[in-house]
Design an enzyme around this catalytic site. Structure first.
Site, PDB file in Angstrom:
ATOM      1  N   GLU A   1     -36.874 -17.918  28.915  1.00  0.00           N
ATOM      2  CA  GLU A   1     -37.935 -18.767  29.466  1.00  0.00           C
ATOM      3  C   GLU A   1     -39.383 -18.665  29.594  1.00  0.00           C
ATOM      4  OE1 GLU A   1     -35.627 -20.938  32.883  1.00  0.00           O
ATOM      5  OE2 GLU A   1     -35.170 -18.780  33.810  1.00  0.00           O
TER       6      GLU A   1
ATOM      7  N   ASP B   1     -33.388 -14.967  30.988  1.00  0.00           N
ATOM      8  CA  ASP B   1     -34.055 -15.997  32.304  1.00  0.00           C
ATOM      9  C   ASP B   1     -35.128 -15.201  32.425  1.00  0.00           C
ATOM     10  OD1 ASP B   1     -32.969 -17.380  34.423  1.00  0.00           O
ATOM     11  OD2 ASP B   1     -33.619 -15.899  35.665  1.00  0.00           O
TER      12      ASP B   1
END
Ligand code: CA
Length: 654
Positions: A370, A341
């Protein structure tokens, strides 16, 4: 580094140095080594004046049965050994550091591997007692490498909480261990549905212990995605059948992974090392205040996560913590990959050390994240694991927002459409995604929406998708952004996923898209009730045609290496774009690409509301996908020209 006596504003602080200069812990970061003969404890806290270990008979006991002053070691860690078998007991650490600006209290420590309900105390157990039957024989399903991955992102509760799932352990880890589950209409659900769909990996949303769901009230419907980490090295209790038994969540998560492995599916976990649920009460602050987080020069917390804090992976102990934690999940739980993340908050060196560690276990383990942050990280941009810097990070992938937004419109505006609405100007961004964001001479980078230059070295570094958890479902997005006529929703849905599943990047699907689930238009459903997030599995019968199309795309990809060459040179050699009218992207994979049985494969994506005709390369072609259906009609052949129906894909081979 040696500890030095320092003073602050003339005030004597004792044996401390500034957190940035703390010595690193020697050896493993594990905080408990259990044997029946004794339990050895260790906590790293160079700034502490003293550390107390407390042993409790139960999770709820008010008074400890033992309270021990831990012994300081040269490397800033504190140790204690408790003789005798401590199995079944609980422990906490209490750090005393009088000058800390934080309220310090008891903590399970940063590397607890078993905890009480809601993660308050760490539990002492023998991890071997948590292994399900046959765990030692558990093997990762055969898998060549990243080029063969087809990833299906899912949340445990979305997937099985609705009664129509036919699952007994609804919303739990164990849901994915139940075979033979069916929707009311008799179609496969649960793990059987995953096998039927044909994906190679599931990516489970955060499944380590997170803070926002009260595990002591399983009878209450509570929902959260889980991006609020509490104990990084323990499974979340609310996904277990009994959160009060520390062994239960560990065993049941292993059972889930074992069942998926047996079914031929690998398991990726979403990990959130970039921030914690809160700062004051986190085990990081409670053991070593102001070390694990990035701070501004005047001592304010960085906030690149948008959640009030950001961790400092460039500091040695945070760096090692991330690497050791990922190693622990890989070895103890047999996980097969990790999705980071807000990976752009971390430094590249940490991500590359995670990659090297995974390679030392099995190079086919996946690692991606990400490639962005939710704010500006307090670290030099050049050091960050951002999308534009992925080319410095071989073996690490990032999500491709270039093709995602070219297909459906920007993240910032749910009502703005793009290619799927037939709008021109998005073709080059889609071509860029289709080649896996590598340098390709036939992609005009000056017309790509977000990237001025290629950002991958290998196509498998691009995770290609049109929807994921933290956004609208594709159906909701199309409804919000396109003036849909009859039948268009399904046609555009199929067209979008054809781009994803014929691309050279790693295709990535969000749970329930294949049965045309919606979230009633909710964009950020992280704590929305089940009524928004659950999948009604009766949709599968209603939208069986769509499901069969997704299944067809996946089967096509798996059967044809040309669609996943896995190597930039091969993509540049074999993948060529065809001249096409506006709002159409067409390409050919030539000359038995990747050893494919088919010589040439043509893919045309037409988002116009009218049929279009394109010129084909030389040869006689047969359709495998036309008019929104997979077909094996060998009699229908194409030469020189092909006409593609409105808002559909045409896939031909010779
Ligand atoms: Ca929890």
């Amino acid at each position: 580094m040696a500890l030095t006596l320092v003073s602050c504003a003339g005030q004597k602080m004792g044996l401390v140095s500034s957190p940035a200069e703390y010595p690193a812990k020697q050896g493993s970061l594990k905080e408990l080594v259990y044997t029946p003969a004794e339990s050895q404890f260790s906590v790293w806290s160079p700034g502490a004046k003293s550390v107390t270990l407390r042993i409790y008979a139960t999770a709820e006991a008010e008074e400890p049965i033992k309270s021990l002053k831990m012994r300081r070691q040269e490397d800033g860690s504190w140790t204690a050994t408790v003789k005798g078998d401590q199995k079944g007991r609980f422990y906490t650490f209490q750090v005393q550091q009088p000058l800390s600006r934080w309220q310090l209290h008891e903590t399970p420590g940063i590397f607890a591997t078993a905890v009480s309900v809601n993660g308050k105390r760490a539990a002492i157990l023998d991890l071997r007692d948590t292994d399900p039957e046959g765990w030692q024989q558990d093997r990762r399903p055969a898998f060549r490498g990243a080029q063969d991955a087809i990833v299906y992102e899912m949340h445990h509760r979305d997937y099985s909480i609705h009664p129509s799932s036919g699952v007994q352990h609804r919303g739990k880890f164990l849901a994915l261990t139940e075979h033979g589950t069916r929707s009311p209409e008799g179609l496969k659900t649960g793990i059987d549905h995953l096998v039927e769909l044909g994906v190679t990996h599931v990516q489970i949303l955060p499944s380590y212990d997170y803070a926002s769901v009260d595990e002591s009230h399983p009878e209450k419907a509570q929902y959260n995605w889980g991006y609020d980490p509490q104990n990084y090295n323990v499974p979340e209790g609310s996904y277990a059948t009994d959160a009060t038994d520390p062994a239960c969540r560990i065993r049941e998560m292993k059972q889930m992974i074992q069942a998926l492995h047996k079914a031929g599916i690998r398991v990726i976990m979403d990990v959130v090392y970039n921030h914690t649920f809160d700062v004051e009460n986190s085990a990081f602050t409670q053991t070593c205040p102001d070390y694990f987080y990035r701070l501004t020069a005047d001592g304010h917390l960085g906030n690149a996560s948008g959640c009030g804090n950001e961790t400092a992976s460039e500091r040695e102990m945070m760096h090692r913590y991330i690497v050791e934690s990922v190693r622990y999940w890989t070895e103890e739980y047999h996980l097969d990959g990790f999705r980071f993340d807000l990976m752009g908050i971390h430094d590249q060196a940490t991500m590359m050390d995670v990659r090297r560690m995974l390679d030392s276990i099995d190079p086919s383990l996946l690692l991606y994240g990400e490639g962005w942050a939710a704010g500006s990280p307090l670290l030099d941009y050049d050091k960050l694991a951002m999308k534009a810097l992925i080319k410095n990070m071989p073996g690490v992938g990032a999500f491709c927002d270039d093709m995602r937004d070219a297909l459906r419109g920007p993240f910032s505006d749910d009502h703005q459409a793009a290619f799927l609405d037939g709008q021109p100007g998005h073709e080059e961004s889609i071509k860029f995604g289709l080649v896996g964001c590598i340098a390709h001479p036939e992609v005009n980078m000056s017309k790509v929406n977000y990237s001025r230059e290629p950002w991958t070295v290998q196509p498998t570094q691009s995770i290609n998708y049109v929807s994921c958890h933290d956004d609208m479902m594709l159906t909701d997005r199309l409804r919000a952004s396109v003036k849909l006529q009859d039948g268009e929703l399904e046609r555009l849905d199929k067209l979008a996923q054809t781009a994803v599943l014929t691309s050279q990047g790693i295709p990535f699907l969000w749970v329930g898209e294949e049965v045309m689930r919606d979230k009633k238009g909710v964009h950020n459903s992280y704590n929305s009730p089940d009524s928004i997030n659950q999948i009604d599995w009766s949709l599968k019968a209603k939208n069986e045609d769509l499901f069969r199309y997704y299944q067809g795309l996946i089967a096509l990809r798996k059967a044809h290496p040309a669609f996943h060459l896995g190597d930039a040179e091969l993509v540049r050699k074999h993948m060529h774009f065809l001249e096409a009218p506006q709002s159409v992207v067409a390409y050919v994979l030539t000359d038995h690409a990747g050893g494919d049985a088919w010589q040439d494969i043509v893919v045309v994506l037409n988002s116009n509301r009218e049929a279009v005709t394109i010129n084909l390369p030389d040869g006689k072609f047969t359709a495998v996908c036309a008019d929104g259906q997979f077909t094996d009609d060998a009699k229908k052949t194409y030469e020189k020209k092909a006409t593609i129906a409105p808002q559909t894909a045409l896939i031909l081979h010779d």
